[in-house]
Design an enzyme around this catalytic site. Sequence first.
Site, PDB file in Angstrom:
ATOM      1  N   GLY A   1       2.580   2.272   5.404  1.00 50.53           N
ATOM      2  CA  GLY A   1       3.774   1.549   5.852  1.00 50.53           C
ATOM      3  C   GLY A   1       4.434   2.206   7.056  1.00 50.53           C
TER       4      GLY A   1
ATOM      5  N   GLY B   1       0.828  -1.202   0.000  1.00 54.21           N
ATOM      6  CA  GLY B   1       0.000   0.000   0.000  1.00 54.21           C
ATOM      7  C   GLY B   1       0.860   1.248   0.000  1.00 54.21           C
ATOM      8  N   SER B   2       0.307   2.307   0.582  1.00 53.19           N
ATOM      9  CA  SER B   2       0.985   3.605   0.524  1.00 53.19           C
ATOM     10  C   SER B   2       2.135   3.691   1.529  1.00 53.19           C
ATOM     11  CB  SER B   2      -0.017   4.718   0.828  1.00 53.19           C
ATOM     12  OG  SER B   2      -0.449   4.579   2.167  1.00 53.19           O
TER      13      SER B   2
ATOM     14  N   GLU C   1       5.678  -3.387   1.096  1.00 55.42           N
ATOM     15  CA  GLU C   1       5.714  -3.172  -0.347  1.00 55.42           C
ATOM     16  C   GLU C   1       4.954  -1.878  -0.579  1.00 55.42           C
ATOM     17  OE1 GLU C   1       7.711  -4.542  -2.630  1.00 55.42           O
ATOM     18  OE2 GLU C   1       6.964  -6.488  -1.964  1.00 55.42           O
TER      19      GLU C   1
END
Length: 508
Positions: free
Chosen positions: A245, A240-241, A262
């Site tokens: 994270g 995600g963004s 990721e």
Amino acid sequence: MTLTSTPTTDLADRARASLDALGAVVPEGSGLTARTALHAETLFDLPVHTAAAVAGAVERAEAAFLAWREVPAPRRGDVVRRFGELLREHKDDLADLVTVETGKIVSEARGEVQEMIDICDYAVGLSRQLWGKSIASERPGHRLAETWHPLGVVGVISAFNFPVAVWAWNTAVALVCGDPVVWKPSELTPLTALGASAILRQAIEEQGYSPDLSQVVLGGREVGEALVDDPRVALLSATGSVRMGREVGPRVAARFGRSLLELGGNNAAIVAPSADLRITVPGVVFAAAGTAGQRCTTLRRLIVHRSVKDEVLRRLVTAYESLPIGDPFADGTLVGPLVDARAGDAFEAAVSKAVAQGGSVLVGGERASVDGLTGTFVRPTIIDMPAQEGIVIEETFAPILYVLTYDDFDEAIALNNGVTQGLSSAVFTQDQREAERFLSAAGSDTGIANVNIGTSGAEIGGAFGGEKETGGGRESGSDSWHAYMRMATNTVNYSTELPLAQGVTFLD
Ligand code: UN1
């Protein structure tokens, strides 16, 4: 060019038919709406899980783990092999759901399911490997070795843009490694998740194992947080963004859990004077405009040598002008809708900021309308920028390609690396020195670095992931499986003496 359109009612029927074919039971309830990127309307209601329900799912997964970790890995591989067979059988059913929910064109939706099949093949082979090293011991009659063991429950949080492939990378590998998976899919793609997990559970049950090895929990932030904070979740794999994270990483670390992040990309391609434009142009167009610019590997910055800039841009603009935008189900469409209206607003805001920063829009820059569809369509856009700053260093999940100009190759590498994200990059050149310099320690700093192909569309055999704010995680192939296992170092003394390491004497 506009292509045919599919009405919402047909899409709801189509989704239900695919779910039936996949054997998915659609739970009754409310709190979450299944929707489609093709229209601004919703399809039907779904329930959300409470934090207590997530805890229950983790508890069942933990119980399933205790048995699964003792199943020989090649037998675990049998489940994944069967999953791969079912995916082959149901490729179109699952791809249909991907298109309904995300708006991905049919060829790319099928490609996504193919990526799942590929990782299943990979994981089945891996199930007969999972090898550890044997290390030379300094002591006579001693053996020093490493052994890899199952880790525990894996929590997967996935994004809308690859609603099933990224889960499959994690799940196929986790299962052969001996780990159950609890999955929180994107709120934008619950149907695809229910469909994919139904056939995995079928594969698991056919082989006589507990369906609790694969569970789906639906919902938003609270559901994600419940997974992040549960100490029984040994590995939290989140896509995600960067913003997400930044929250997930420290929270999982605070309980000494493992995370695999990721996150965003802001991927660049350098076009050198020697670039073969016959492959550079289609390579750039697919990477920048494919998937309507909504891959984390999407090409967002084109760093072009001044001497070839006019020619490269002339060819790119011509290619962009004829890209068919329309119904992703229609033959010939190459650019489908953005996932939702918010993505359209972000696209418009980015274009305005780029123009305010002195950028000139060479093609696109505006929304497109498609007859009969009320989803959010935009024209793939190229903007020539005076400098790499402001909006250019941000990731906007839309088909916008910023152009930057360079004179000296080291300057191009500095631009490539001059952003906070570090996922993917590419160079188009026929000069071997440039290609090797780009791939060297002093070259591109991204986790994926390519020569003469674009930034997106990686194969599963390599490890996937990136550096810096992309999060550092590696999924899919190569030795990414290490993240899903724990390693024990074993020293075995088969001699009749007890020599101590480092020559230490004690009780002699
Ligand atoms: C993503 O965008 O989250 O390399 C994953 C690619 C695909 C996966 C992208 N194989 O573009």
